[in-house]
Motif scaffolding. Structure first.
Motif, mmCIF file in Angstrom:
data_model
loop_
_atom_site.group_PDB
_atom_site.id
_atom_site.type_symbol
_atom_site.label_atom_id
_atom_site.label_comp_id
_atom_site.label_asym_id
_atom_site.label_seq_id
_atom_site.Cartn_x
_atom_site.Cartn_y
_atom_site.Cartn_z
ATOM 1 N N ASN A 100 0.857 -1.200 0.000
ATOM 2 C CA ASN A 100 0.000 0.000 0.000
ATOM 3 C C ASN A 100 0.890 1.247 0.000
ATOM 4 O O ASN A 100 0.917 2.012 0.977
ATOM 5 C CB ASN A 100 -0.910 0.018 1.237
ATOM 6 N N PRO A 101 1.628 1.487 -1.070
ATOM 7 C CA PRO A 101 2.615 2.577 -1.080
ATOM 8 C C PRO A 101 2.015 3.978 -0.944
ATOM 9 O O PRO A 101 2.701 4.901 -0.499
ATOM 10 C CB PRO A 101 3.315 2.404 -2.435
ATOM 11 N N GLU A 102 0.751 4.126 -1.285
ATOM 12 C CA GLU A 102 0.141 5.456 -1.236
ATOM 13 C C GLU A 102 -0.378 5.814 0.151
ATOM 14 O O GLU A 102 -0.458 6.999 0.501
ATOM 15 C CB GLU A 102 -1.016 5.536 -2.246
ATOM 16 N N THR A 103 -0.719 4.821 0.930
ATOM 17 C CA THR A 103 -1.363 5.095 2.223
ATOM 18 C C THR A 103 -0.535 4.686 3.438
ATOM 19 O O THR A 103 -0.783 5.182 4.537
ATOM 20 C CB THR A 103 -2.723 4.379 2.305
ATOM 21 N N VAL A 104 0.418 3.794 3.284
ATOM 22 C CA VAL A 104 1.207 3.315 4.424
ATOM 23 C C VAL A 104 2.640 3.835 4.318
ATOM 24 O O VAL A 104 3.310 3.616 3.302
ATOM 25 C CB VAL A 104 1.220 1.775 4.499
ATOM 26 N N HIS A 105 3.086 4.509 5.368
ATOM 27 C CA HIS A 105 4.441 5.056 5.419
ATOM 28 C C HIS A 105 5.078 4.668 6.752
ATOM 29 O O HIS A 105 4.380 4.328 7.710
ATOM 30 C CB HIS A 105 4.417 6.571 5.254
ATOM 31 N N TYR A 106 6.383 4.745 6.802
ATOM 32 C CA TYR A 106 7.076 4.380 8.040
ATOM 33 C C TYR A 106 8.326 5.228 8.225
ATOM 34 O O TYR A 106 8.893 5.756 7.259
ATOM 35 C CB TYR A 106 7.449 2.892 8.043
ATOM 36 N N ARG A 107 8.724 5.359 9.483
ATOM 37 C CA ARG A 107 9.978 6.011 9.858
ATOM 38 C C ARG A 107 10.674 5.085 10.849
ATOM 39 O O ARG A 107 10.060 4.621 11.803
ATOM 40 C CB ARG A 107 9.752 7.381 10.495
ATOM 41 N N SER A 108 11.954 4.820 10.615
ATOM 42 C CA SER A 108 12.701 3.911 11.481
ATOM 43 C C SER A 108 13.858 4.652 12.120
ATOM 44 O O SER A 108 14.668 5.290 11.430
ATOM 45 C CB SER A 108 13.223 2.719 10.667
ATOM 46 N N PHE A 109 13.942 4.589 13.451
ATOM 47 C CA PHE A 109 14.999 5.274 14.191
ATOM 48 C C PHE A 109 16.314 4.505 14.133
ATOM 49 O O PHE A 109 16.335 3.287 13.930
ATOM 50 C CB PHE A 109 14.597 5.454 15.655
#
Length: 313
Positions: free
Chosen positions: A64-73
């Protein structure tokens, strides 16, 4: 149609991420039936997890590239930093903060959305009733914390309030304008004001996995909140020091009067040692309180970032 951003901090939650996405997606689908109402934007924040949490986020993003995003520390910075990172990444008209373990029931989202859209609220928070399976000690400490902080702080925090809330863009932008390094989100959400209401819900079990909050971590978090939103501990140190000084003056007068009327000195070095230890303990106690505030100032003046993002999509 408005964009609804969902901020989801995660730490070693590989089991719960797919369950969370499936459950929330069903709720969003109901909100969009029969008339499309919101477009979801998922912001998952990986707080330096050591399991496959990041891999699960990548899998969802690829599907779901348009609606799901992530940030990893780059490492574990703590939930407060994860919340700040998630809020800064949002673009939605409305922003929800949710725990990934599904103890925050997504089924409340439609009602929260209606309160903002129809009743003009800027923020709809949640209050969880006593958790099932929670020890009596933890429940007592939790209720005691809210009683203490609401008594000594100018900012009222609703007892048993959760981070789970739905906010307008204006509300979120105001929260993001607060630059402090030391963050206690429950206090910040209350401090900014705006028109806010709360929904109460029954406690929910975790969807999977185990809690990562120990009793010691919760206690430290409580101390952080008290220091961040009250100077009462400093006033306590002042009163304790003043009371100790007053007692010493009384003791000095007693010794002088006794020497003039009875003669000789008071025998008993053990009692003298005890008094010295008592005064020394009071001094260290007061210095410890002062040190906590100085430490906060020290962290703020270094201007280090609240988190470091290693990877994001």
């Amino acid at each position: 149609m408005k964009t609804l951003s969902l901020v989801v901090p995660c730490y070693n939650e590989e089991e719960t991420i797919p369950l969370f996405y499936q459950t929330v997606s069903k709720v969003i689908d109901k909100m969009n039936t029969p008339t499309p109402t919101v477009t979801p934007e998922y912001i998952f924040v990986d707080d330096g997890s050591s399991d496959n949490t990041l891999a699960e986020m990548k899998t969802l993003h690829q599907a779901n590239p348009e609606t799901v995003h992530y940030r990893s520390f780059s490492r574990n910075f703590g939930k407060e930093s994860a919340l700040a990172a998630g809020l800064q990444a949002t673009t939605g008209d409305l922003v929800a903060v949710m725990d990934v373990d599904l103890q925050d029931p997504p089924e409340l989202l439609p009602k929260m959305f209606a309160l903002i859209e129809n009743d003009g609220y800027d923020c709809v928070g949640t209050i969880q009733k006593e958790r099932r399976g929670q020890s009596k000690l933890r429940a007592f400490l939790s209720s005691s914390f809210y009683r203490v902080i609401n008594r000594i702080s100018d900012v009222r925090i609703e007892p048993n309030a959760r981070d789970y809330r739905l906010m307008t863009r204006q509300f979120v932008n105001t929260v993001l304008d607060l630059p402090e390094f030391n963050r206690f989100s429950k206090g910040i959400f209350s401090w900014v004001g705006y028109k806010t209401t709360y929904l109460t819900y029954e406690s929910q079990p975790r969807a999977a996995g185990k809690t990562h909050w120990s009793l010691g971590q919760l206690f430290s978090y409580s101390i952080e909140g008290i220091i961040d939103f009250s100077n009462a501990p400093l006033r306590l140190a002042t009163w304790v020091g003043s009371f100790s000084f007053f007692l010493s003056i009384i003791g000095l007068i007693f010794v002088i009067v006794r020497a003039l009327t009875v003669g000789g000195s008071v025998a008993g070095w053990p009692s003298l040692v005890v008094i010295m230890l008592l005064i020394g303990g009071i001094q260290l106690f007061c210095l410890g309180i002062l040190g906590q505030y100085i430490n906060k100032i020290y962290l703020e003046t270094k201007h280090r970032p609240k988190y470091i993002v290693r990877e994001e999509k």
